[in-house]
Design a protein around this motif. Structure first.
Motif, PDB file in Angstrom:
ATOM      1  N   LEU A  23     -25.208  52.792  39.730  1.00  0.00           N
ATOM      2  CA  LEU A  23     -26.391  52.089  39.349  1.00  0.00           C
ATOM      3  C   LEU A  23     -27.558  52.019  39.943  1.00  0.00           C
ATOM      4  O   LEU A  23     -28.571  52.159  39.560  1.00  0.00           O
ATOM      5  N   LEU A  24     -27.341  52.487  41.282  1.00  0.00           N
ATOM      6  CA  LEU A  24     -28.551  52.647  42.272  1.00  0.00           C
ATOM      7  C   LEU A  24     -29.172  53.926  41.808  1.00  0.00           C
ATOM      8  O   LEU A  24     -30.413  54.094  41.995  1.00  0.00           O
ATOM      9  N   LYS A  25     -28.415  54.887  41.737  1.00  0.00           N
ATOM     10  CA  LYS A  25     -29.017  56.275  41.298  1.00  0.00           C
ATOM     11  C   LYS A  25     -29.791  56.186  40.020  1.00  0.00           C
ATOM     12  O   LYS A  25     -30.862  56.811  39.923  1.00  0.00           O
ATOM     13  N   GLN A  26     -29.320  55.423  39.092  1.00  0.00           N
ATOM     14  CA  GLN A  26     -30.123  55.171  37.906  1.00  0.00           C
ATOM     15  C   GLN A  26     -31.565  54.565  38.030  1.00  0.00           C
ATOM     16  O   GLN A  26     -32.724  54.759  37.514  1.00  0.00           O
ATOM     17  N   HIS A  27     -31.869  53.891  39.324  1.00  0.00           N
ATOM     18  CA  HIS A  27     -32.983  52.924  39.498  1.00  0.00           C
ATOM     19  C   HIS A  27     -33.821  53.653  40.698  1.00  0.00           C
ATOM     20  O   HIS A  27     -34.803  53.102  41.041  1.00  0.00           O
ATOM     21  N   LEU A  28     -33.555  54.695  41.181  1.00  0.00           N
ATOM     22  CA  LEU A  28     -34.174  55.332  42.171  1.00  0.00           C
ATOM     23  C   LEU A  28     -35.472  55.521  41.963  1.00  0.00           C
ATOM     24  O   LEU A  28     -36.417  55.345  42.581  1.00  0.00           O
ATOM     25  N   ALA A  29     -35.685  56.371  40.845  1.00  0.00           N
ATOM     26  CA  ALA A  29     -37.188  56.645  40.509  1.00  0.00           C
ATOM     27  C   ALA A  29     -37.995  55.393  40.613  1.00  0.00           C
ATOM     28  O   ALA A  29     -39.213  55.408  40.914  1.00  0.00           O
ATOM     29  N   GLU A  30     -37.312  54.376  39.824  1.00  0.00           N
ATOM     30  CA  GLU A  30     -38.215  53.033  39.877  1.00  0.00           C
ATOM     31  C   GLU A  30     -38.618  52.450  41.257  1.00  0.00           C
ATOM     32  O   GLU A  30     -39.731  51.957  41.220  1.00  0.00           O
ATOM     33  N   THR A 187     -19.363  41.040  44.486  1.00  0.00           N
ATOM     34  CA  THR A 187     -19.627  42.108  45.322  1.00  0.00           C
ATOM     35  C   THR A 187     -20.556  43.375  44.454  1.00  0.00           C
ATOM     36  O   THR A 187     -20.691  44.349  44.638  1.00  0.00           O
ATOM     37  N   GLY A 188     -20.880  42.819  43.011  1.00  0.00           N
ATOM     38  CA  GLY A 188     -21.578  43.703  42.407  1.00  0.00           C
ATOM     39  C   GLY A 188     -20.899  44.206  40.858  1.00  0.00           C
ATOM     40  O   GLY A 188     -19.659  44.382  41.061  1.00  0.00           O
ATOM     41  N   THR A 189     -21.720  44.382  40.038  1.00  0.00           N
ATOM     42  CA  THR A 189     -21.311  45.016  38.694  1.00  0.00           C
ATOM     43  C   THR A 189     -21.652  46.361  38.566  1.00  0.00           C
ATOM     44  O   THR A 189     -22.903  46.628  38.803  1.00  0.00           O
ATOM     45  N   PRO A 190     -20.986  47.171  37.927  1.00  0.00           N
ATOM     46  CA  PRO A 190     -21.323  48.613  37.909  1.00  0.00           C
ATOM     47  C   PRO A 190     -22.402  48.777  36.666  1.00  0.00           C
ATOM     48  O   PRO A 190     -22.508  47.967  36.055  1.00  0.00           O
ATOM     49  N   GLU A 191     -22.887  50.109  36.716  1.00  0.00           N
ATOM     50  CA  GLU A 191     -23.663  50.547  35.658  1.00  0.00           C
ATOM     51  C   GLU A 191     -23.151  50.599  34.385  1.00  0.00           C
ATOM     52  O   GLU A 191     -21.551  50.519  34.305  1.00  0.00           O
TER      53      GLU A 191
END
Length: 219
Positions: A23-30, A187-191
Motif C-alpha cells: 500500500l505504501l509503495k502504491q502511494h509513494l509518487a503521491e 494495525t492497518g489494512t492491506p492494499e
C-alpha cells in the motif's frame, strides 16, 4: 464478540494507515508531491470513534446515496497495561492479546487526513469474535489475513508485510501519548480494498484468531 473481549477491549480504537509495504509503495509518487514531498516518517494515525463499535455476526449499514462501502481487514492489538514511552523490546509485555478488526470505510481521498465522514459512521468498526492471548500466537508477524465477500476470497495478505511491526508501532505511538489498558491498536489494512453491497456477507479470517463475520444491510 466474546464476553472476555467485551471486558478487555473497552478503550480507544486507534487506527494506523499505510502500514502495509504494498500500500505504501502504491502511494509513494503521491507523497513526493507538494506539500508533503516525502513519505510519512512516523505512523499515520486515525481514531474510530465509540459509535463505530460493532460485533461479530452483526449488521453494518451501507451508506447508500451512491456512496461506496469498503471493508478493512486488520489485526487488532489489545493493550493490557497502561504504556508510556516504552521501548520496542518491552512493548509486547504490555499486550493482552490479539483479535480481528474489520475497519469499514468509504474510499479514502487522503491518507494524511483520514476523513471523519469516511471512517466514523455508526457500526464501522467490527471487532471479534474473541480475544486470543499473546501466549497463543507465536509470531504476530506471520499471520495470513483473508477477506471473503459472499464466500469468495477478495483480499489476502500477511502481517509479515507490515511497514512497522507491532513492537515498533507501540514504541513510536507511546513516545507522545499514553496507551491505556483496553485500547485497541488497529494495525492497518492491506492494499486492494474492495466494494461491498447490501445483502453481502463479509468475513475476515486471520490465522490463529478465527473468523469475524458481518452482514451488509441496506440503509
Amino acid at each position: 464478540m466474546s464476553r472476555a473481549l467485551h471486558d478487555v477491549a473497552t478503550g480507544t480504537l486507534l487506527g494506523v494507515a499505510l502500514n502495509y509495504q504494498g500500500l505504501l509503495k502504491q502511494h509513494l509518487a503521491e507523497f513526493e508531491q507538494p506539500p508533503y514531498q516525502k513519505p510519512p516518517v512516523k505512523p499515520v494515525l486515525f481514531i474510530k470513534t465509540p459509535n463505530t463499535r460493532n460485533e461479530h455476526d452483526a449488521e453494518v449499514v451501507h451508506p447508500g446515496n451512491g456512496l461506496r462501502l469498503q471493508p478493512g481487514p486488520a489485526l487488532g492489538v489489545v493493550i493490557g497495561k497502561d504504556i508510556s514511552r516504552v521501548s520496542a523490546a518491552e512493548a509486547l509485555d504490555y499486550v493482552a492479546g490479539y483479535t480481528i478488526v474489520n475497519e469499514f470505510s468509504l474510499p479514502e481521498d487522503s491518507y494524511y487526513r483520514p476523513a471523519v465522514k469516511a471512517k466514523c459512521r455508526d457500526g464501522f468498526c467490527a471487532i471479534g469474535p474473541e480475544l486470543v492471548p499473546t501466549a497463543q500466537i507465536a509470531d504476530p508477524h506471520s499471520l495470513t489475513i483473508t477477506l471473503y465477500v459472499n464466500g469468495e476470497v477478495r483480499q489476502q495478505n500477511s502481517t509479515a508485510n507490515f511497514v512497522r511491526d507491532v513492537p515498533r508501532l507501540i514504541a513510536e505511538i507511546s513516545e507522545f501519548m499514553t496507551l491505556h489498558a483496553g485500547d485497541v491498536l488497529i494495525t492497518g489494512t492491506p492494499e486492494g480494498r474492495v466494494d461491498v453491497a447490501p445483502g453481502g456477507r463479509v468475513e475476515v479470517e486471520i490465522s490463529g484468531l478465527g473468523r469475524l463475520v458481518n452482514h451488509i444491510a441496506a440503509q
